[in-house]
Design an enzyme around this catalytic site. Structure first.
Site, mmCIF file in Angstrom:
data_model
loop_
_atom_site.group_PDB
_atom_site.id
_atom_site.type_symbol
_atom_site.label_atom_id
_atom_site.label_comp_id
_atom_site.label_asym_id
_atom_site.label_seq_id
_atom_site.Cartn_x
_atom_site.Cartn_y
_atom_site.Cartn_z
ATOM 1 N N GLY A 237 0.828 -1.197 0.000
ATOM 2 C CA GLY A 237 0.000 0.000 0.000
ATOM 3 C C GLY A 237 0.862 1.247 0.000
ATOM 4 O O GLY A 237 2.006 1.223 0.463
ATOM 5 N N GLN B 105 3.286 9.833 0.706
ATOM 6 C CA GLN B 105 4.565 9.115 0.746
ATOM 7 C C GLN B 105 5.437 9.408 -0.481
ATOM 8 O O GLN B 105 6.634 9.115 -0.466
ATOM 9 C CB GLN B 105 4.349 7.602 0.883
ATOM 10 C CG GLN B 105 3.763 7.209 2.239
ATOM 11 C CD GLN B 105 3.567 5.706 2.343
ATOM 12 O OE1 GLN B 105 2.529 5.191 1.929
ATOM 13 N NE2 GLN B 105 4.557 5.004 2.853
ATOM 14 N N CYS C 131 6.449 -0.257 6.823
ATOM 15 C CA CYS C 131 6.044 0.908 6.028
ATOM 16 C C CYS C 131 7.162 1.255 5.064
ATOM 17 O O CYS C 131 8.333 1.271 5.459
ATOM 18 C CB CYS C 131 5.772 2.084 6.962
ATOM 19 S SG CYS C 131 5.296 3.610 6.131
ATOM 20 N N LEU C 132 6.805 1.536 3.814
ATOM 21 C CA LEU C 132 7.821 1.906 2.832
ATOM 22 C C LEU C 132 8.549 3.189 3.239
ATOM 23 O O LEU C 132 9.671 3.426 2.801
ATOM 24 C CB LEU C 132 7.190 2.076 1.445
ATOM 25 C CG LEU C 132 6.665 0.779 0.810
ATOM 26 C CD1 LEU C 132 5.922 1.089 -0.477
ATOM 27 C CD2 LEU C 132 7.789 -0.212 0.549
ATOM 28 N N HIS D 121 -3.714 1.440 8.043
ATOM 29 C CA HIS D 121 -2.360 2.001 7.977
ATOM 30 C C HIS D 121 -2.314 3.201 7.021
ATOM 31 O O HIS D 121 -1.762 4.253 7.339
ATOM 32 C CB HIS D 121 -1.395 0.895 7.519
ATOM 33 C CG HIS D 121 0.020 1.334 7.352
ATOM 34 N ND1 HIS D 121 1.016 0.972 8.218
ATOM 35 C CD2 HIS D 121 0.613 2.116 6.396
ATOM 36 C CE1 HIS D 121 2.171 1.506 7.816
ATOM 37 N NE2 HIS D 121 1.952 2.208 6.711
ATOM 38 N N GLU D 122 -2.951 3.030 5.853
ATOM 39 C CA GLU D 122 -2.921 4.104 4.852
ATOM 40 C C GLU D 122 -3.791 5.290 5.277
ATOM 41 O O GLU D 122 -3.444 6.440 5.012
ATOM 42 C CB GLU D 122 -3.361 3.582 3.481
ATOM 43 C CG GLU D 122 -2.523 2.448 2.911
ATOM 44 C CD GLU D 122 -1.032 2.728 2.873
ATOM 45 O OE1 GLU D 122 -0.634 3.900 2.738
ATOM 46 O OE2 GLU D 122 -0.248 1.768 3.004
ATOM 47 N N HIS E 122 -1.829 7.564 7.260
ATOM 48 C CA HIS E 122 -0.941 8.431 6.470
ATOM 49 C C HIS E 122 -1.667 9.708 6.040
ATOM 50 O O HIS E 122 -1.072 10.781 6.004
ATOM 51 C CB HIS E 122 -0.454 7.702 5.213
ATOM 52 C CG HIS E 122 0.760 6.846 5.423
ATOM 53 N ND1 HIS E 122 1.963 7.342 5.878
ATOM 54 C CD2 HIS E 122 0.973 5.523 5.216
ATOM 55 C CE1 HIS E 122 2.857 6.362 5.950
ATOM 56 N NE2 HIS E 122 2.276 5.244 5.556
HETATM 57 ZN ZN ZN Z 1 3.144 3.404 5.541
#
Ligand code: ZN
Length: 172
Positions: free
Chosen positions: A46, A51, A88-89, A130-131, A134
């Site tokens: 995701g 991001q 997380c990226l 999670h997203e 963000h």
């Molecule tokens: Zn993340």
């Protein structure tokens, strides 16, 4: 389409809330294509627009069942609980234990700006939560129970226990 560079923890943009999309301009459509390229290249599950440095309420997500684009997503319902490792990226090389709802129902707009509802459980529910964080400028590291761990360390621990924790390991 192109890859975009992923902003990482320490970049203050990740702490800022994203703005609603009112019109899906060609520029935002290109952004969505680039977000998928970036997501798959990074082997993530995701990615939120913030991001890649764009403060818009857009999420792309694929937990292995195909891509889902969420525009202006809003949580309608949640229930249950799941505990699992999350990554997380934007926080490379780390994982941590996070409790999330096991079920969520959301309202969002698709790429035609049509309203849709989606019910999700388990990994998809975790990914969506999670997203959504963000979009509010929140990172999972603030929800971690116990220590944030290095990915390698966590894998060794799992080997020691003789069982893998595949589920929930995806980076988002
Ligand atoms: Zn993340």
């Amino acid at each position: 389409m192109a890859l975009r560079s992923i902003r990482t923890i320490g970049d203050e943009i990740l702490l800022r809330p994203s703005r609603e999309v009112t019109e899906l301009t060609p520029r935002l459509k290109e952004l969505i294509g680039d977000m998928y390229d970036t997501l798959y290249e990074a082997d993530g599950v995701g990615l939120a627009a913030v991001q890649v440095g764009v403060l818009r309420r857009i999420i792309v997500i694929d937990v292995g069942d195909g891509p889902i684009t969420l525009i202006n997503p809003r949580l309608l319902e949640k229930s249950g609980e799941q505990k699992g490792n999350e990554g997380c990226l934007s926080v490379p090389g780390k994982v941590g234990l996070v409790t999330r709802p096991n079920y969520v129902k959301i309202l969002y707009y698709d790429e035609n700006m049509q309203p849709q509802e989606l019910e999700a459980t388990e990994l998809l529910a975790r990914g969506i939560c999670h997203e959504l964080d963000h979009l509010e400028g929140e990172l999972y590291v603030d929800r971690v129970e116990g220590e944030l761990k290095d990915v390698e360390e966590e894998e060794e621990e799992n080997e020691g226990k003789g069982k893998g924790k595949g589920k929930g390991r995806g980076r988002k």
